[in-house]
Design a protein around this motif. Structure first.
Motif, PDB file in Angstrom:
ATOM      1  N   GLN A  13       3.171  20.211  25.362  1.00 20.50           N
ATOM      2  CA  GLN A  13       3.950  19.534  26.581  1.00 20.50           C
ATOM      3  C   GLN A  13       4.831  20.650  27.337  1.00 20.50           C
ATOM      4  OE1 GLN A  13       7.015  16.686  26.148  1.00 20.50           O
ATOM      5  NE2 GLN A  13       5.677  15.321  27.570  1.00 20.50           N
ATOM      6  N   ARG A  14       5.448  21.655  26.392  1.00 17.35           N
ATOM      7  CA  ARG A  14       6.302  22.651  27.106  1.00 17.35           C
ATOM      8  C   ARG A  14       5.435  23.654  27.846  1.00 17.35           C
ATOM      9  NH1 ARG A  14       9.153  23.062  23.162  1.00 17.35           N
ATOM     10  NH2 ARG A  14       8.387  25.110  22.255  1.00 17.35           N
ATOM     11  N   GLN A  15       4.324  23.997  27.134  1.00 20.18           N
ATOM     12  CA  GLN A  15       3.548  25.069  27.712  1.00 20.18           C
ATOM     13  C   GLN A  15       2.816  24.462  28.964  1.00 20.18           C
ATOM     14  OE1 GLN A  15       0.386  25.208  24.589  1.00 20.18           O
ATOM     15  NE2 GLN A  15       1.204  27.060  23.949  1.00 20.18           N
ATOM     16  N   PHE A  16       2.445  23.226  29.296  1.00 18.24           N
ATOM     17  CA  PHE A  16       1.908  22.545  30.160  1.00 18.24           C
ATOM     18  C   PHE A  16       2.844  22.734  31.470  1.00 18.24           C
ATOM     19  CE2 PHE A  16       1.173  19.174  33.192  1.00 18.24           C
ATOM     20  CZ  PHE A  16      -0.371  19.178  33.582  1.00 18.24           C
ATOM     21  N   LEU A  17       3.944  21.967  31.174  1.00 16.80           N
ATOM     22  CA  LEU A  17       5.153  22.029  32.202  1.00 16.80           C
ATOM     23  C   LEU A  17       5.438  23.255  32.798  1.00 16.80           C
ATOM     24  CD1 LEU A  17       7.216  20.542  33.736  1.00 16.80           C
ATOM     25  CD2 LEU A  17       8.933  20.820  32.049  1.00 16.80           C
ATOM     26  N   LEU A  18       5.769  24.335  31.901  1.00 20.82           N
ATOM     27  CA  LEU A  18       6.181  25.755  32.548  1.00 20.82           C
ATOM     28  C   LEU A  18       4.935  26.362  33.083  1.00 20.82           C
ATOM     29  CD1 LEU A  18       8.444  26.860  29.353  1.00 20.82           C
ATOM     30  CD2 LEU A  18       9.040  25.488  31.348  1.00 20.82           C
TER      31      LEU A  18
ATOM     32  N   PHE B 242      14.039  22.028  33.116  1.00 13.86           N
ATOM     33  CA  PHE B 242      12.713  21.146  32.854  1.00 13.86           C
ATOM     34  C   PHE B 242      12.722  19.817  33.688  1.00 13.86           C
ATOM     35  CE2 PHE B 242      11.723  22.807  28.358  1.00 13.86           C
ATOM     36  CZ  PHE B 242      11.819  24.063  29.072  1.00 13.86           C
ATOM     37  N   PRO B 243      13.869  19.365  34.039  1.00 17.54           N
ATOM     38  CA  PRO B 243      13.550  18.006  34.871  1.00 17.54           C
ATOM     39  C   PRO B 243      13.326  18.471  36.314  1.00 17.54           C
ATOM     40  CG  PRO B 243      15.679  17.880  33.513  1.00 17.54           C
ATOM     41  CD  PRO B 243      15.100  19.147  33.226  1.00 17.54           C
ATOM     42  N   ARG B 244      13.799  19.495  36.876  1.00 18.67           N
ATOM     43  CA  ARG B 244      13.233  19.803  38.109  1.00 18.67           C
ATOM     44  C   ARG B 244      11.838  20.450  38.213  1.00 18.67           C
ATOM     45  NH1 ARG B 244      13.830  25.429  41.135  1.00 18.67           N
ATOM     46  NH2 ARG B 244      14.593  26.064  39.210  1.00 18.67           N
ATOM     47  N   PHE B 245      11.613  20.828  37.212  1.00 21.88           N
ATOM     48  CA  PHE B 245      10.093  21.463  37.014  1.00 21.88           C
ATOM     49  C   PHE B 245       9.100  20.029  36.855  1.00 21.88           C
ATOM     50  CE2 PHE B 245      11.191  25.464  34.723  1.00 21.88           C
ATOM     51  CZ  PHE B 245      11.605  26.204  36.089  1.00 21.88           C
ATOM     52  N   ALA B 246       9.534  19.081  36.287  1.00 24.19           N
ATOM     53  CA  ALA B 246       8.810  17.963  36.197  1.00 24.19           C
ATOM     54  C   ALA B 246       8.945  17.191  37.558  1.00 24.19           C
ATOM     55  CB  ALA B 246       9.382  16.885  35.054  1.00 24.19           C
ATOM     56  N   SER B 247       9.827  17.355  38.140  1.00 22.19           N
ATOM     57  CA  SER B 247       9.755  16.627  39.786  1.00 22.19           C
ATOM     58  C   SER B 247       8.893  17.278  40.592  1.00 22.19           C
ATOM     59  CB  SER B 247      11.160  16.791  40.248  1.00 22.19           C
ATOM     60  OG  SER B 247      11.426  17.916  40.627  1.00 22.19           O
ATOM     61  N   TRP B 248       8.299  18.300  40.218  1.00 23.75           N
ATOM     62  CA  TRP B 248       7.305  19.138  41.099  1.00 23.75           C
ATOM     63  C   TRP B 248       5.963  18.546  40.698  1.00 23.75           C
ATOM     64  CZ3 TRP B 248       8.930  24.728  40.357  1.00 23.75           C
ATOM     65  CH2 TRP B 248      10.107  25.011  41.007  1.00 23.75           C
TER      66      TRP B 248
ATOM     67  N   ILE C  58       3.918  22.913  46.802  1.00 29.54           N
ATOM     68  CA  ILE C  58       2.547  23.277  46.501  1.00 29.54           C
ATOM     69  C   ILE C  58       2.092  21.920  45.571  1.00 29.54           C
ATOM     70  CG2 ILE C  58       1.317  24.939  44.950  1.00 29.54           C
ATOM     71  CD1 ILE C  58       2.594  26.374  47.427  1.00 29.54           C
ATOM     72  N   THR C  59       0.924  21.597  46.135  1.00 29.29           N
ATOM     73  CA  THR C  59       0.363  20.520  45.518  1.00 29.29           C
ATOM     74  C   THR C  59      -0.789  20.636  44.597  1.00 29.29           C
ATOM     75  OG1 THR C  59       1.264  19.021  47.552  1.00 29.29           O
ATOM     76  CG2 THR C  59      -0.602  18.177  46.226  1.00 29.29           C
ATOM     77  N   LEU C  60      -0.710  20.239  43.623  1.00 27.25           N
ATOM     78  CA  LEU C  60      -1.883  20.279  42.624  1.00 27.25           C
ATOM     79  C   LEU C  60      -2.611  19.041  42.238  1.00 27.25           C
ATOM     80  CD1 LEU C  60      -0.399  23.361  40.273  1.00 27.25           C
ATOM     81  CD2 LEU C  60      -2.053  23.507  42.053  1.00 27.25           C
ATOM     82  N   GLU C  61      -3.813  19.087  42.044  1.00 26.16           N
ATOM     83  CA  GLU C  61      -4.588  17.967  41.402  1.00 26.16           C
ATOM     84  C   GLU C  61      -5.286  18.142  39.882  1.00 26.16           C
ATOM     85  OE1 GLU C  61      -8.276  16.149  43.298  1.00 26.16           O
ATOM     86  OE2 GLU C  61      -6.731  15.181  43.929  1.00 26.16           O
ATOM     87  N   GLU C  62      -4.943  17.333  39.222  1.00 22.93           N
ATOM     88  CA  GLU C  62      -5.405  17.383  38.037  1.00 22.93           C
ATOM     89  C   GLU C  62      -7.169  17.350  37.963  1.00 22.93           C
ATOM     90  OE1 GLU C  62      -4.644  18.615  34.049  1.00 22.93           O
ATOM     91  OE2 GLU C  62      -3.417  18.779  35.723  1.00 22.93           O
ATOM     92  N   ARG C  63      -7.545  18.153  37.033  1.00 23.08           N
ATOM     93  CA  ARG C  63      -9.244  17.904  36.954  1.00 23.08           C
ATOM     94  C   ARG C  63      -9.479  17.976  35.474  1.00 23.08           C
ATOM     95  NH1 ARG C  63     -12.086  22.012  40.812  1.00 23.08           N
ATOM     96  NH2 ARG C  63     -10.640  23.464  39.704  1.00 23.08           N
TER      97      ARG C  63
ATOM     98  N   GLU D  78      -0.772  15.225  37.439  1.00 21.61           N
ATOM     99  CA  GLU D  78      -0.242  16.174  36.522  1.00 21.61           C
ATOM    100  C   GLU D  78       0.697  15.438  35.590  1.00 21.61           C
ATOM    101  OE1 GLU D  78      -0.081  20.538  38.248  1.00 21.61           O
ATOM    102  OE2 GLU D  78       0.882  18.799  39.674  1.00 21.61           O
ATOM    103  N   ALA D  79       1.561  14.507  36.327  1.00 20.39           N
ATOM    104  CA  ALA D  79       2.732  13.744  35.486  1.00 20.39           C
ATOM    105  C   ALA D  79       2.140  12.961  34.515  1.00 20.39           C
ATOM    106  CB  ALA D  79       3.548  13.083  36.446  1.00 20.39           C
ATOM    107  N   ALA D  80       0.839  12.360  34.770  1.00 22.88           N
ATOM    108  CA  ALA D  80       0.408  11.518  33.707  1.00 22.88           C
ATOM    109  C   ALA D  80      -0.251  12.338  32.497  1.00 22.88           C
ATOM    110  CB  ALA D  80      -1.023  10.571  34.356  1.00 22.88           C
ATOM    111  N   ARG D  81      -0.693  13.264  32.855  1.00 20.99           N
ATOM    112  CA  ARG D  81      -1.217  14.407  31.562  1.00 20.99           C
ATOM    113  C   ARG D  81      -0.212  14.855  30.954  1.00 20.99           C
ATOM    114  NH1 ARG D  81      -4.628  19.835  31.819  1.00 20.99           N
ATOM    115  NH2 ARG D  81      -5.038  20.229  29.421  1.00 20.99           N
ATOM    116  N   TYR D  82       0.901  15.348  31.418  1.00 24.08           N
ATOM    117  CA  TYR D  82       2.278  15.765  30.696  1.00 24.08           C
ATOM    118  C   TYR D  82       2.776  14.564  30.034  1.00 24.08           C
ATOM    119  CZ  TYR D  82       7.026  17.389  30.715  1.00 24.08           C
ATOM    120  OH  TYR D  82       8.217  17.666  30.211  1.00 24.08           O
ATOM    121  N   ALA D  83       2.802  13.547  30.466  1.00 21.53           N
ATOM    122  CA  ALA D  83       3.345  12.193  29.440  1.00 21.53           C
ATOM    123  C   ALA D  83       2.262  11.857  28.181  1.00 21.53           C
ATOM    124  CB  ALA D  83       3.614  11.022  30.322  1.00 21.53           C
ATOM    125  N   ASP D  84       1.023  12.315  28.359  1.00 17.45           N
ATOM    126  CA  ASP D  84       0.336  12.108  27.311  1.00 17.45           C
ATOM    127  C   ASP D  84       0.048  13.034  26.231  1.00 17.45           C
ATOM    128  OD1 ASP D  84      -0.833   9.719  28.283  1.00 17.45           O
ATOM    129  OD2 ASP D  84      -2.653  10.851  29.198  1.00 17.45           O
TER     130      ASP D  84
END
Length: 222
Positions: free
Chosen positions: A61-66, A37-43, A86-91, A48-54
């Motif tokens: 939260q696990r569904q989102f990260l995985l 999980f920490p490696r996935f979170a670093s991507w 691979i760069t993704l931007e939250e919308r 995305e990180a802001a949404r993950y933390a919310d």
């Protein structure tokens, strides 16, 4: 049922339509090593990180990260890039945006309970939905609300196992079409013991989508 004869002009048009391939990756979060999980979170990107933390619920939260990790691994395989690149931007209210890609590859993410799925294609827009089949749900009430009395009455006439399968298939087909956001040239239902799985695509598929299971280990994405 009487045979259907298609005009020669329609047959000719269908024969020249571009056909695409699609792959669906499916994971049971219960089989994913939490040490990853920490490696996935670093991507994750900043948005995305802001949404993950919310997220307040651990399951969500696990569904989102995985889901985002799976998408990066699948896209990396398709593009020949490391997942971390691979760069993704939250919308808000939409699927994430894949940066540095003018057209394609295409993807769709879905999750239900512990299950996470991601469909990818290099050639066509996709809409994917998975639903965990829960025999405790009142599917007749849900069907009446979502699809109307006629559908609910038809389901009520079925034996319970057939009723559950028919309801979830229809629900997934509706959700997948909504995610695609345009008329579907192809809508495919895939067999699974615990889930209903439906993939819609904007272009016809050359063959049924490939369903691959994964634990999100790097070796699953050569």
């Amino acid at each position: 049922m009487a045979d259907c004869a298609f005009p020669d002009s329609l047959i000719a048009m269908l024969s020249v339509l571009p056909h695409a391939d699609a792959t669906i990756w499916l994971a049971d979060a219960r089989n994913v090593d939490a040490a990853q999980f920490p490696r996935f979170a670093s991507w994750l990107s900043g948005s995305e990180a802001a949404r993950y933390a919310d997220f307040k619920r651990p399951l969500r939260q696990r569904q989102f990260l995985l889901g985002r990790a799976m998408l990066r691994l699948a896209m990396g395989q398709l593009l020949g890039l490391p997942a971390a690149d691979i760069t993704l931007e939250e919308r808000l209210g939409q699927a994430p945006l894949l940066l540095a890609a003018s057209a394609g590859p295409y993807f769709s993410i879905s999750h239900s309970g512990p299950w996470i799925a991601c469909a990818v294609s290099s050639a066509t827009a996709l809409g994917l939905d998975i639903e965990q089949c829960d025999p405790r749900r009142d599917v007749l009430a849900l069907a009446r609300q979502a699809f109307g009395a006629a559908v609910s009455d038809a389901l009520a006439a079925m034996p319970l196992p057939a009723r559950m399968a028919a309801f979830y298939q229809r629900w997934s087909a509706s959700e997948a079409a909504c995610k695609l956001g345009q008329d579907a040239a192809s809508s495919v239902t895939l067999a699974h013991s615990a889930l209903s799985i439906v993939l819609c695509s904007a272009a016809p598929l050359a063959q049924p989508p490939i369903l691959r299971t994964t634990t999100l280990a790097s070796g699953d994405f050569p």
